[in-house]
Design an enzyme around this catalytic site. Sequence first.
Site, short mmCIF file in Angstrom:
data_model
loop_
_atom_site.label_atom_id
_atom_site.label_comp_id
_atom_site.label_asym_id
_atom_site.label_seq_id
_atom_site.Cartn_x
_atom_site.Cartn_y
_atom_site.Cartn_z
N PRO A 2 0.97 -1.15 0.07
CG PRO A 2 -0.64 -1.51 1.96
CD PRO A 2 0.77 -1.99 1.27
CD GLU A 3 4.51 2.52 -3.21
OE1 GLU A 3 4.56 3.82 -3.75
OE2 GLU A 3 5.29 1.63 -3.67
CE LYS A 61 4.78 5.24 1.21
NZ LYS A 61 6.22 4.72 1.52
NE ARG A 287 14.06 -1.33 1.24
CZ ARG A 287 13.21 -0.64 2.13
NH1 ARG A 287 12.27 0.03 2.23
NH2 ARG A 287 13.59 -1.22 3.49
#
Length: 304
Positions: A2-3, A61, A287
């Site tokens: 979720p952004e 967010k 990442r």
Amino acid sequence: MPELPEVEVVRRGVAAHVVDRTVADVEVLHPRAVRKHSAGAGDFATRLTGRRLVAARRRGKYLWLELGDAAEAAASTVAASPKAAGEALLTHLGMSGQLRVQPEHVPDEKHLRVRLRFDGGGDELRFVDQRTFGGLSLASLVSVNDVLVPAPIAHIAPDPLEPAFDREAIAEAVRARRTGIKRALLDQSLISGIGNIYADEALWRAGLHWARPTATLTRPVVRRLLDAVIDVMHDALRAGGTSFDALYVNVNGESGYFDRSLAVYGQSGRECPTCAATVRRDTFMNRSAYTCPGCQPTPRNAHW
DNA sequence: TCCAAGTCCTGTATGC
DNA sequence: TGCATACAGGACTTGG
């Protein structure tokens, strides 16, 4: 994950289904889900019970539900609980959090962490989170530049969809940094709401490599990048967000479909939709960073 | 065993 | 030298 667009989709769903309802009961099934509420799960449940949800708001967010006066709740069972005008139920979905509006007869989800029941029964609001990076807490509201926000996120900058988003001021702040452009985009105190997916997509649209030093960017280039950020957010919002798996769904459990429009994120080994070069994946901040070597050439002075 | 990734915390670097 | 600020990197977490 979720952004901003995904959280906005959830906010709209929550606003449509639970605003103007009064909390009858709070069940915390996993204490980690309320770890940000320092007074503990018991205090969280007690203070939330009997409160009316009066508005659903968002910055970046973070999503919060403004709470009405406890005294307004006719059926309140905790009339003696402390009144806290200007309080909110603050939520962050983390990597895998979901807010689901479910009829009470629907069986519990495997990773159900917190349940809110409302006066009059009917639908419940459920916080479901597989990886428990997200959470809920109660927070007082404070005014930051004439905007009321929960105190724990007072340091979070306006997001690209807010009226308070000042493109020129942010462009200057970005250029003043001494770091790589992707790290700057992910800094929520500079611009909020951007995560790994939309950072990579916006950089691709702007033709910038993720390791480009911020200090080497001209004002027009930063403006172009911020415009790309705004465009990609709007496009994703129209598509209902990005869903790679069941970890992101709206309040009704439906997936978004912006993943079909992704140009580089998660596309390593595939062709760039613009130049047909092969999209590559680099390791960045433990990442991933995805780039098209044709559209986003590696800078000579890269900030790795 | 590794990977996914947002936020918080801590250690280091820099500048005044 | 000491302080404040900026920046970088690791920890946390769970399931595939």
